[in-house]
Design an enzyme around this catalytic site. Structure first.
Site, short mmCIF file in Angstrom:
data_model
loop_
_atom_site.label_atom_id
_atom_site.label_comp_id
_atom_site.label_asym_id
_atom_site.label_seq_id
_atom_site.Cartn_x
_atom_site.Cartn_y
_atom_site.Cartn_z
N ASP A 119 -5.49 4.97 -3.32
CA ASP A 119 -4.83 3.66 -3.27
C ASP A 119 -4.95 2.97 -1.92
O ASP A 119 -4.78 1.76 -1.83
CB ASP A 119 -3.35 3.81 -3.63
CG ASP A 119 -3.16 4.18 -5.09
OD1 ASP A 119 -4.05 3.87 -5.90
OD2 ASP A 119 -2.13 4.80 -5.41
N ARG A 122 2.87 17.22 -7.98
CA ARG A 122 4.06 16.55 -7.46
C ARG A 122 5.20 17.54 -7.64
O ARG A 122 5.34 18.15 -8.69
CB ARG A 122 4.35 15.27 -8.22
CG ARG A 122 3.20 14.27 -8.13
CD ARG A 122 3.50 12.96 -8.81
NE ARG A 122 2.25 12.26 -9.09
CZ ARG A 122 1.55 11.54 -8.19
NH1 ARG A 122 2.01 11.40 -6.97
NH2 ARG A 122 0.41 10.96 -8.52
N GLY A 142 -1.17 12.88 -6.10
CA GLY A 142 -2.40 12.61 -6.86
C GLY A 142 -3.61 13.05 -6.07
O GLY A 142 -3.65 12.86 -4.86
N THR A 159 -5.54 9.47 -0.50
CA THR A 159 -5.13 8.78 -1.73
C THR A 159 -6.11 7.65 -1.99
O THR A 159 -6.51 6.96 -1.05
CB THR A 159 -3.70 8.20 -1.63
OG1 THR A 159 -3.54 7.21 -2.65
CG2 THR A 159 -3.47 7.53 -0.30
N ASP A 204 -2.97 2.81 0.50
CA ASP A 204 -1.77 2.05 0.82
C ASP A 204 -0.94 2.69 1.94
O ASP A 204 0.25 2.43 2.05
CB ASP A 204 -0.91 1.88 -0.44
CG ASP A 204 -0.52 3.22 -1.05
OD1 ASP A 204 -1.03 4.26 -0.58
OD2 ASP A 204 0.28 3.23 -2.00
N ASP A 260 2.01 8.91 0.46
CA ASP A 260 3.35 8.58 0.92
C ASP A 260 4.42 9.60 0.52
O ASP A 260 5.19 10.07 1.37
CB ASP A 260 3.76 7.23 0.30
CG ASP A 260 3.73 6.13 1.35
OD1 ASP A 260 3.13 6.37 2.41
OD2 ASP A 260 4.32 5.07 1.10
N ARG A 294 -0.84 0.52 -8.27
CA ARG A 294 0.44 0.15 -8.85
C ARG A 294 1.16 -0.86 -7.97
O ARG A 294 1.73 -1.82 -8.44
CB ARG A 294 1.30 1.42 -9.03
CG ARG A 294 1.96 1.45 -10.39
CD ARG A 294 2.42 2.82 -10.78
NE ARG A 294 1.49 3.46 -11.70
CZ ARG A 294 1.57 4.72 -12.06
NH1 ARG A 294 2.50 5.51 -11.56
NH2 ARG A 294 0.70 5.22 -12.90
#
Lengths: 320, 320, 320, 320
Positions: B128, B72, B11, B126, B130, B103, B172
């Site tokens: 996120d 992706r 992403g 990213t 994370d 990741d 998510r």
């Protein structure tokens, strides 16, 4: 005329504060007193009203929302509710009323004028832009820019696969925001209540675009034309494209108003005061053909305004 | 070392362009050549690669998305796909690779390094946030500001009734965006995957707020904690409050990157080049404890990063 | 008609890209070919021209600046320069020309049309909004919003002392930006070339405001009315007030165009193509009285447009 | 401890309101009372103080400026002024004080603590970021983003001639904003007080860039390194390049605070209350190495913080 009241009613829209400021300062400039009525017709009924001075509207021109607060009033739809409001008209010595809001609020104001004779001037303030008698209502330009800003950001997300983005914007009965934001945002499709469409057609256009090499497609949907999530699901089922949905919701009602909305609000607010001073009884101020104009409020309420389909078609041509 | 490759994968996130610019210019500054690989690992496999010069990255620092495009890649997960990529490594004479992504992209890069020995430096990009081994990943700050801007606008819409606004943000598996945006936006409740919650509890807090005089409540929901629309429906059923939902969706991935993200991206990109020049084999660069640091990529991939619950609790205390 | 050229000339303005997109796509929609001319009349003279396709204008609607680049051309003011441009008209087979720019560019286009007969349609693109025959030129709305955004930020800086902020905006000969930004920003004073003022008067108004309790005053100055720094110095000398100056400069020319500017640009661009197809010879498209209209270009050039002093006075009344 | 006071002092900075909100709510959460002191130390001297409740800080987290107003106080520099402030400490029963501001304000607070023993916790709030003991002060991130946004807009204005843009940013003694904005904005040169430069060198770099094909150059100047207008004049004289100047001025102090500044402010505000409750006597809270930390206030005041020259050099390398 010595004293007038002002209220904001219905859904709020960015620029209402600029209109309040204009009404208050223009009135004071001409020697009038202004009573601010809180929470729309509810405050009118409850007597939640207080004098506004020059300083009451300082530093509000750039703020979203409305310092007078707003509400939808069920009670004002009843004769009993309006009778209570009339008591407050008498108690506070109001000789005129400025109402900033949309269709529903104007209907209430018109009935109240018919029953009690209080001179009323309405100012169109709704992001939906669905009020006839004016080309623009206060807040529309800001809401469109908010939607366009969202489309800009979505446009940034580069992709190498077929991907479809759906942006659901406000507009229960009309597609004004959708068409303006779709044209300005360069959306591939715009779905509005005024214009029938089929999912087949939308999917066909999407596929054609991807065959021509488009990396992504953006579809703007007015909420009145269907649910963004539902339409996304159907597109995915039919085309297999990855479909991502954004629902803007109430954030379209907020934000600092654009220059256009503030200038419009300032002009309409000032004109509303002039009209009351000149003896208007039941009018709406608006902007038509580039000029500040007034229309009989009942005429406004009797007409329906819909999207200019030429502009709608232009958006489609430019997104080929 | 004479020539390195660079790709963005997974992403996209705002600030990736600033990282690309930093890698390209820092490398050229030290006499290296840089090959830009398009569409992530897909372009690596297909040989969709070309030299980048100083001018290739001019005027991109402020753009969202990534000029190298991203994707992706299912094919890179197969030995056959990676074998093809290796052919391109040899064909283009690459002696190192910079991978900007999350990741999934890092896992691919790590396997490729293990199989073929190409030195790899990963840069966390990213929204996120994370990824362990770094306090911030590129794009997170921008995404949080986008969400906070939405909350600001919603906050403007004044109301006199009990009204609840729900803002669904990305995340998510983790609630990083939700917690940061919720704290910065002054949200009344923040619902995240890391922390169990019940709708009863949420409704109880809402009712308490309204009894204390709050005019509106804003609930931020990470998508991983539930659907904003579904949660809104449940709240309405239990409390009767008017509940309005905004789903930000992919607009969080776009927008011009914030200064923070651009500076972070510039520093990480420059450090990645230094590491390759110093003989790093398989590292990730990051920012930890306010400093630019490196970590073994496999260490990064073995760890899970979750939200700081102290910050989560602080948001709750400040929204009483 | 089979092939037309398009160029942007003079100072750039936000929304020019949206106009280029509209011209290119509308023309292609009707089966025409479009040749993009780079760097204004300079590229016209040098033959720096190339065909534009649907994809050439993809993803530019939201970008400031102009993908065709712009310049002021001294050479096009000479017969020799225009003769060279005519050679390129013949070489590329152009049967019409769209010129996006301001007064100076239009004069060049008009002379060229008179000398060589090439049909020309002009589109007003300048933040100054000083072109007659149209109520708005492309970029004006964006520039005003940029100035208003600056005023918003300045308004935030709370103070307890008398403090005066001066914001110098563009407008060498006219005060359009100053008046619109000043009204929308709630500025206490607006200084423009069209309206004489004395520093005494400005200081008198400032002092009156502070006596009434104003915490700060904002003065918007069009560059044509005087230097912001100089006016600040004089105010400080006369009143002793702490005076802070912001000079916006060229940042007013940039930024992502507003929805209004993009819609205007799209409509004007599409109309320009229609006019060429309908056999127009030397026209300007514009928006007047809320409608897209055309005017003889020479008529446009013969008239001077100045600020609406009613709006100017309204700003003053509302800032009491 | 039962009651604490809070004030904002010196130049205001975006995020101060978020810090006030955090102090008030965290204190109330722990059962303390909070007295808000208006207009910095001036209100402390005059007793312009009143209790703050949960609702006093509702809907302020996103506002620039400070609801407590701020001022520089000459009187608090005198023993007599501080004696009056002490009377108010006793009158209002304050057992601790939170001071949000910069160096000057902290000096006053420290002296007051030494003289009267009132526990004091300082929170760094200044866009200049020149306070040691913390990596970031509240408002810095917002100010940098404001400057970067200006650079973005300037970057849009396409040109075909050699053109140089100068952006003067705040920073009388330090170049923090200039370096961060210059790096994030991709500026070609950054001129700061900490690093000597000559106009010759700047011009040389400009000419080299243009020879390499750069269409424009952006130079960021901290006000402490020289006047933007003066530097522009000198560059024009030496190179003949068209030079345009933007002076951001006080608009850097305003604007809605970024998420980063709000989160930082929330954390520092909450920690300040904890420190007072734990018996701190004279501390500053800050963020260092990614953590919320405290430092002796007198240690903070004894040190000078200057720009990280590694970051400065990185900006230069990436702008080649």
């Amino acid at each position: 005329m010595q004293r007038i009241g002002i209220l904001t009613s219905g859904g709020d829209s960015p620029g209402m504060n600029a209109a309040i400021r204009a009404v208050v300062r223009k009135a004071i400039y001409h020697g009038l007193e202004v009573i601010g009525i809180k929470r729309g017709f509810n405050g009118f009924i409850d007597g939640d009203m207080e004098p506004m001075r020059l300083g009451s509207v300082a530093d509000i021109i750039h703020r979203g929302g409305t310092v007078l607060h707003t509400a939808r009033s069920e009670q004002f739809k009843t004769p009993a509710g309006r009778a209570k409001a009339w008591e407050n008209v008498e108690r506070f010595g109001l000789e005129g009323l400025v109402v900033i809001g949309g269709d529903g609020s104007f209907t209430g104001a018109s009935i109240f004028h018919r029953e009690y004779g209080l001179p009323v001037v309405a100012i169109p303030g709704t992001i939906d832009n669905d009020i006839s008698g004016t080309d623009y209502s206060i807040g529309f330009d800001t809401a469109v820019n908010t939607a366009v800003d969202a489309i800009n950001k979505i446009r940034d997300t580069a992709t190498s696969h077929e991907r479809t983005f759906i942006v659901e914007v406000m507009g229960r009965d009309t597609g004004f925001i959708a068409v303006a934001a779709g044209l300005a945002g360069g959306a591939e499709s715009i779905l509005i209540p005024e214009h029938p469409f089929s999912i087949e057609e939308v999917c066909h256009k999407l596929c054609k675009g991807y065959r021509r090499g488009k990396l992504h497609s953006i579809i703007v949907v007015a909420e009145g034309a269907g649910s963004g999530l539902e339409i996304g699901k159907q597109i995915k089922e039919r085309t297999g494209f990855d479909t991502k949905v954004t629902i803007l919701g109430h954030l379209q009602r907020g934000g600092t108003p654009t220059a256009f909305d503030r200038i419009l609000a300032s002009q309409l607010g000032a004109r509303a005061v002039e009209l009351l001073m000149q003896g208007a009884t039941c009018k709406m101020v608006g902007m038509a053909a580039g000029k500040i104009v007034e229309t009989d409020l009942d005429l406004v309420l009797g007409q329906k305004k819909t999207v200019d389909l030429d502009v709608y078609r232009l958006a489609s041509i430019l997104a080929i």
